[in-house]
Design a protein around this motif. Structure first.
Motif, short mmCIF file in Angstrom:
data_model
loop_
_atom_site.label_atom_id
_atom_site.label_comp_id
_atom_site.label_asym_id
_atom_site.label_seq_id
_atom_site.Cartn_x
_atom_site.Cartn_y
_atom_site.Cartn_z
N ASP A 13 40.39 54.26 54.63
CA ASP A 13 41.38 54.95 55.44
C ASP A 13 42.62 54.06 55.59
OD1 ASP A 13 42.84 56.43 57.19
OD2 ASP A 13 41.25 56.68 58.68
N PRO A 14 43.58 54.14 54.67
CA PRO A 14 44.76 53.29 54.70
C PRO A 14 45.57 53.40 55.99
CG PRO A 14 44.58 54.42 52.59
CD PRO A 14 43.57 55.04 53.50
N GLU A 15 45.50 54.56 56.64
CA GLU A 15 46.28 54.76 57.86
C GLU A 15 45.76 53.91 59.02
OE1 GLU A 15 49.12 56.50 58.28
OE2 GLU A 15 49.03 56.65 56.09
N ARG A 16 44.55 53.44 58.90
CA ARG A 16 43.96 52.63 59.97
C ARG A 16 43.86 51.16 59.58
NH1 ARG A 16 41.63 55.46 64.18
NH2 ARG A 16 41.63 57.72 63.92
N PHE A 17 44.70 50.74 58.61
CA PHE A 17 44.69 49.34 58.17
C PHE A 17 46.10 48.78 58.23
CE2 PHE A 17 45.18 46.05 54.95
CZ PHE A 17 44.12 45.22 55.25
N ARG A 38 50.86 53.58 66.83
CA ARG A 38 49.95 54.60 66.31
C ARG A 38 49.02 55.18 67.38
NH1 ARG A 38 48.19 51.88 60.49
NH2 ARG A 38 50.28 51.16 59.93
N PHE A 39 48.64 54.34 68.37
CA PHE A 39 47.64 54.79 69.33
C PHE A 39 48.13 54.75 70.79
CE2 PHE A 39 45.35 52.77 65.76
CZ PHE A 39 44.75 53.90 65.24
N GLY A 40 49.05 53.86 71.08
CA GLY A 40 49.57 53.77 72.44
C GLY A 40 48.70 52.99 73.39
N THR A 41 47.43 52.82 73.05
CA THR A 41 46.50 52.08 73.89
C THR A 41 45.38 51.54 73.01
OG1 THR A 41 45.18 52.16 75.93
CG2 THR A 41 45.02 54.06 74.43
N ILE A 42 44.43 50.84 73.64
CA ILE A 42 43.30 50.31 72.88
C ILE A 42 42.13 50.12 73.84
CG2 ILE A 42 43.87 47.85 73.21
CD1 ILE A 42 43.09 47.50 70.19
N ASP A 43 40.92 50.33 73.34
CA ASP A 43 39.71 50.19 74.15
C ASP A 43 38.90 48.95 73.81
OD1 ASP A 43 39.98 52.76 75.56
OD2 ASP A 43 39.64 53.62 73.58
N ILE A 44 38.86 48.60 72.53
CA ILE A 44 38.00 47.50 72.07
C ILE A 44 38.78 46.61 71.10
CG2 ILE A 44 35.89 46.91 70.83
CD1 ILE A 44 34.90 49.78 71.54
N VAL A 45 38.70 45.32 71.31
CA VAL A 45 39.27 44.35 70.38
C VAL A 45 38.14 43.43 69.91
CG1 VAL A 45 40.84 42.40 70.08
CG2 VAL A 45 41.54 44.36 71.45
N VAL A 46 37.93 43.38 68.60
CA VAL A 46 36.95 42.45 68.02
C VAL A 46 37.72 41.47 67.15
CG1 VAL A 46 34.91 42.18 66.57
CG2 VAL A 46 35.15 44.22 68.02
N ASN A 47 37.76 40.22 67.57
CA ASN A 47 38.48 39.20 66.81
C ASN A 47 37.51 38.47 65.89
OD1 ASN A 47 41.20 37.58 66.64
ND2 ASN A 47 39.54 36.09 66.66
N ASN A 48 37.58 38.81 64.61
CA ASN A 48 36.67 38.27 63.61
C ASN A 48 37.37 37.29 62.67
OD1 ASN A 48 34.12 38.08 62.34
ND2 ASN A 48 34.77 39.51 60.75
#
Length: 223
Positions: A13-17, A38-48
């Motif tokens: 899904d290129p739109e989500r990269f 793209r989203f205006g907000t965020i619920d989860i951040v995973v820093n890998n």
């Protein structure tokens, strides 16, 4: 949304990269702005984000540049990303941040990963501080500390070592031996780490914050 320095060949899904280098401030800001747009907000951040390019040879093999690279990649990438995205969570008083640390924060390989191990130790300390400050505001912050995980990058390293040891299997065994052995008898798999992260990000872990979960097959020999 996911991000990396280069676009994966099998990207679904290129739109989500977002192609970005999180070890730089410019790259991190590119990701933060993309999330907001793209989203205006965020619920989860995973820093890998993480890794080490320090050459073997112990302490004296690591230059200032190696130390700065390790800190930028393994510590400051997370700090910058959190600084940009945490305010979006605070607006809702809800969110989850998960930092991927490493067992090397307590079990450094002195031959080649001193800066990496020190940076991961700092990441764990920073993550704990973040949880103490923002958990009362609805933001859960946890850490996952993998041991030897058989990723594509690890397999590439095994192939290089196999040129000396004679086979992939012997290379794999040599790395496990260097860690002092893995009681379950094998490296972990990326999917296993992913399952743990998914649990910590879910509502099933609603009371878990400020914690670190080790997934190393029993490698670390201490409590």
């Amino acid at each position: 949304m996911t991000t990396a320095r280069s676009v994966p060949a099998d990207l679904a899904d290129p739109e989500r990269f977002v192609e970005a280098d999180l070890s730089s401030n410019e790259g991190t800001m590119k990701v933060i702005e993309a999330v907001k747009e793209r989203f205006g907000t965020i619920d989860i951040v995973v820093n890998n984000v993480g890794g080490s390019s320090t050459p073997p040879g112990g302490f004296f093999a690591a230059s200032d540049e190696h130390w700065l690279e390790a800190l930028n990649l393994n510590l400051l990438a997370a700090v910058r990303l959190d600084r940009g995205l945490l305010p979006l969570m605070l607006e809702k008083r809800k969110g989850v941040i998960i930092h991927i640390s490493s067992i090397q924060r307590v079990l450094p390989l002195v031959e080649s990963t001193i800066p990496y191990a020190a940076a991961k130790a700092a990441l764990s300390n920073y993550s704990k501080s973040l949880s103490k400050e923002f958990s009362p505001q609805g933001i859960r912050v946890n850490r996952v500390a993998p041991g030897f995980i058989q990723t594509a990058a690890a397999d590439a390293m095994m192939e290089n070592i196999a040129q000396v040891t004679g086979s992939f299997e012997s290379a794999l065994q040599s790395v496990m031996d260097a860690l002092g052995g893995i009681p379950v008898g094998r490296p972990g798999f990326p999917e296993e780490v992913g399952e743990l992260v998914a649990f910590l990000a879910s509502e099933r872990a609603a009371s878990i914050t400020g914690a670190e979960y080790v997934i190393d097959g029993g490698t670390v020999p201490t409590v």
